[in-house]
Design a protein around this motif. Structure first.
Motif, PDB file in Angstrom:
ATOM      1  N   VAL A 172      -0.682  25.156  57.666  1.00  0.00           N
ATOM      2  CA  VAL A 172      -1.014  24.247  56.564  1.00  0.00           C
ATOM      3  C   VAL A 172       0.175  24.125  55.604  1.00  0.00           C
ATOM      4  N   ALA A 173       0.821  25.242  55.291  1.00  0.00           N
ATOM      5  CA  ALA A 173       1.991  25.207  54.407  1.00  0.00           C
ATOM      6  C   ALA A 173       3.139  24.426  55.043  1.00  0.00           C
ATOM      7  N   LEU A 174       3.318  24.570  56.345  1.00  0.00           N
ATOM      8  CA  LEU A 174       4.370  23.823  57.043  1.00  0.00           C
ATOM      9  C   LEU A 174       4.101  22.332  56.989  1.00  0.00           C
ATOM     10  N   ALA A 175       2.868  21.930  57.252  1.00  0.00           N
ATOM     11  CA  ALA A 175       2.516  20.505  57.199  1.00  0.00           C
ATOM     12  C   ALA A 175       2.722  19.956  55.792  1.00  0.00           C
ATOM     13  N   THR A 176       2.321  20.728  54.808  1.00  0.00           N
ATOM     14  CA  THR A 176       2.472  20.293  53.420  1.00  0.00           C
ATOM     15  C   THR A 176       3.943  20.126  53.062  1.00  0.00           C
TER      16      THR A 176
ATOM     17  N   ASP B 200      -8.155  23.938  65.776  1.00  0.00           N
ATOM     18  CA  ASP B 200      -7.774  22.530  65.701  1.00  0.00           C
ATOM     19  C   ASP B 200      -6.578  22.293  64.784  1.00  0.00           C
ATOM     20  N   VAL B 201      -6.084  23.336  64.145  1.00  0.00           N
ATOM     21  CA  VAL B 201      -5.018  23.172  63.168  1.00  0.00           C
ATOM     22  C   VAL B 201      -3.705  22.728  63.817  1.00  0.00           C
TER      23      VAL B 201
ATOM     24  N   ALA C 135       1.949  10.026  51.953  1.00  0.00           N
ATOM     25  CA  ALA C 135       0.546   9.958  51.538  1.00  0.00           C
ATOM     26  C   ALA C 135      -0.114   8.880  52.384  1.00  0.00           C
ATOM     27  N   PRO C 136      -1.360   8.935  52.721  1.00  0.00           N
ATOM     28  CA  PRO C 136      -2.274  10.023  52.396  1.00  0.00           C
ATOM     29  C   PRO C 136      -2.125  11.176  53.377  1.00  0.00           C
ATOM     30  N   PHE C 137      -2.488  12.336  52.917  1.00  0.00           N
ATOM     31  CA  PHE C 137      -2.408  13.561  53.696  1.00  0.00           C
ATOM     32  C   PHE C 137      -3.832  13.988  54.000  1.00  0.00           C
ATOM     33  N   THR C 138      -4.206  14.001  55.278  1.00  0.00           N
ATOM     34  CA  THR C 138      -5.574  14.375  55.628  1.00  0.00           C
ATOM     35  C   THR C 138      -5.748  15.890  55.485  1.00  0.00           C
ATOM     36  N   PRO C 139      -6.896  16.340  55.050  1.00  0.00           N
ATOM     37  CA  PRO C 139      -7.105  17.785  54.885  1.00  0.00           C
ATOM     38  C   PRO C 139      -7.120  18.488  56.242  1.00  0.00           C
TER      39      PRO C 139
ATOM     40  N   GLU D 194      -0.372  15.691  64.573  1.00  0.00           N
ATOM     41  CA  GLU D 194      -0.739  14.347  64.116  1.00  0.00           C
ATOM     42  C   GLU D 194      -0.162  14.039  62.740  1.00  0.00           C
ATOM     43  N   GLU D 195      -0.147  15.034  61.857  1.00  0.00           N
ATOM     44  CA  GLU D 195       0.373  14.821  60.510  1.00  0.00           C
ATOM     45  C   GLU D 195       1.885  14.667  60.478  1.00  0.00           C
ATOM     46  N   THR D 196       2.564  15.209  61.473  1.00  0.00           N
ATOM     47  CA  THR D 196       4.030  15.214  61.457  1.00  0.00           C
ATOM     48  C   THR D 196       4.647  14.382  62.577  1.00  0.00           C
ATOM     49  N   ASP D 197       3.857  13.556  63.246  1.00  0.00           N
ATOM     50  CA  ASP D 197       4.412  12.784  64.375  1.00  0.00           C
ATOM     51  C   ASP D 197       5.387  11.699  63.934  1.00  0.00           C
ATOM     52  N   HIS D 198       5.437  11.388  62.658  1.00  0.00           N
ATOM     53  CA  HIS D 198       6.364  10.385  62.137  1.00  0.00           C
ATOM     54  C   HIS D 198       7.752  10.960  61.831  1.00  0.00           C
TER      55      HIS D 198
END
Length: 181
Positions: free
Chosen positions: A58-62, A80-81, A69-73, A87-91
């Motif tokens: 979670v800290a790495l994704a943040t 599943d993390v 933004a937006p950042f999904t929880p 998915e959060e960092t594929d860009h």
């Protein structure tokens, strides 16, 4: 479970939660209570490891997505993390994705070691001499190359952290993928 398994880090984390978190009958607890209260219903070392792993993801994704933004929880299920992180960092650019993949791979190795699968280190070549003689050293919590030619001038065996092994593995994997295309 042996090093021949094909579990990814998410499956290892799920297995830790499902099979290793709650002690089986006759298992000795890691932390012993001297009071008259009953022992803990879970293995605290496994719980601490899982909590640390999820917190790190979670800290790495943040940190990687601080300007996005937006950042999904994060997901409710611990296993599943990793998919959530991808998915959060594929860009991100390829270099940052490689760093992300190395963290995921390192955590998979850590999960294997917590489960007692010390052979998970064996399928990796030494980053220095490229031989297949790596083993886990429990006392130092490092990976050691057993090749005598890889030792330093004083005869000390070469040691590696799990992060270094993971970074080397991901870089080699990405290099092979780039050459294959």
């Amino acid at each position: 479970m042996s090093s021949g398994d094909t579990l990814n880090p998410a499956e290892r984390l799920r297995l830790l939660q499902d099979e290793y978190l709650v002690p089986s009958a006759g298992h000795r607890a890691e932390r012993v209570s001297r009071s008259t209260e009953p022992g803990t219903p879970i293995r605290l070392a496994v719980y601490d490891h899982m909590r640390k792993s999820v917190g790190e993801v979670v800290a790495l994704a943040t940190s990687m997505c601080d300007d996005q933004a937006p950042f999904t929880p994060p997901p409710a299920k611990a296993a599943d993390v990793y998919q959530w992180l991808v998915e959060e960092t594929d860009h991100l650019n390829a270099l940052r994705q490689q760093a992300r993949d190395a963290v995921i791979y390192r955590q998979g190795l850590e999960h294997a070691i917590v489960m007692g699968d010390l052979l998970a280190i064996r399928p990796h070549p030494c980053p220095s001499c490229a031989t297949w003689g790596l083993v886990w050293n429990r006392e130092r919590e490092t990976v050691v190359c057993l090749n005598r030619r890889c030792a330093d001038d004083d005869g000390q065996l070469t040691t590696w952290t799990l992060a270094q092994i993971a970074e080397n593995h991901v870089a080699r994997r990405n290099g092979r993928a780039a050459r294959a295309t």
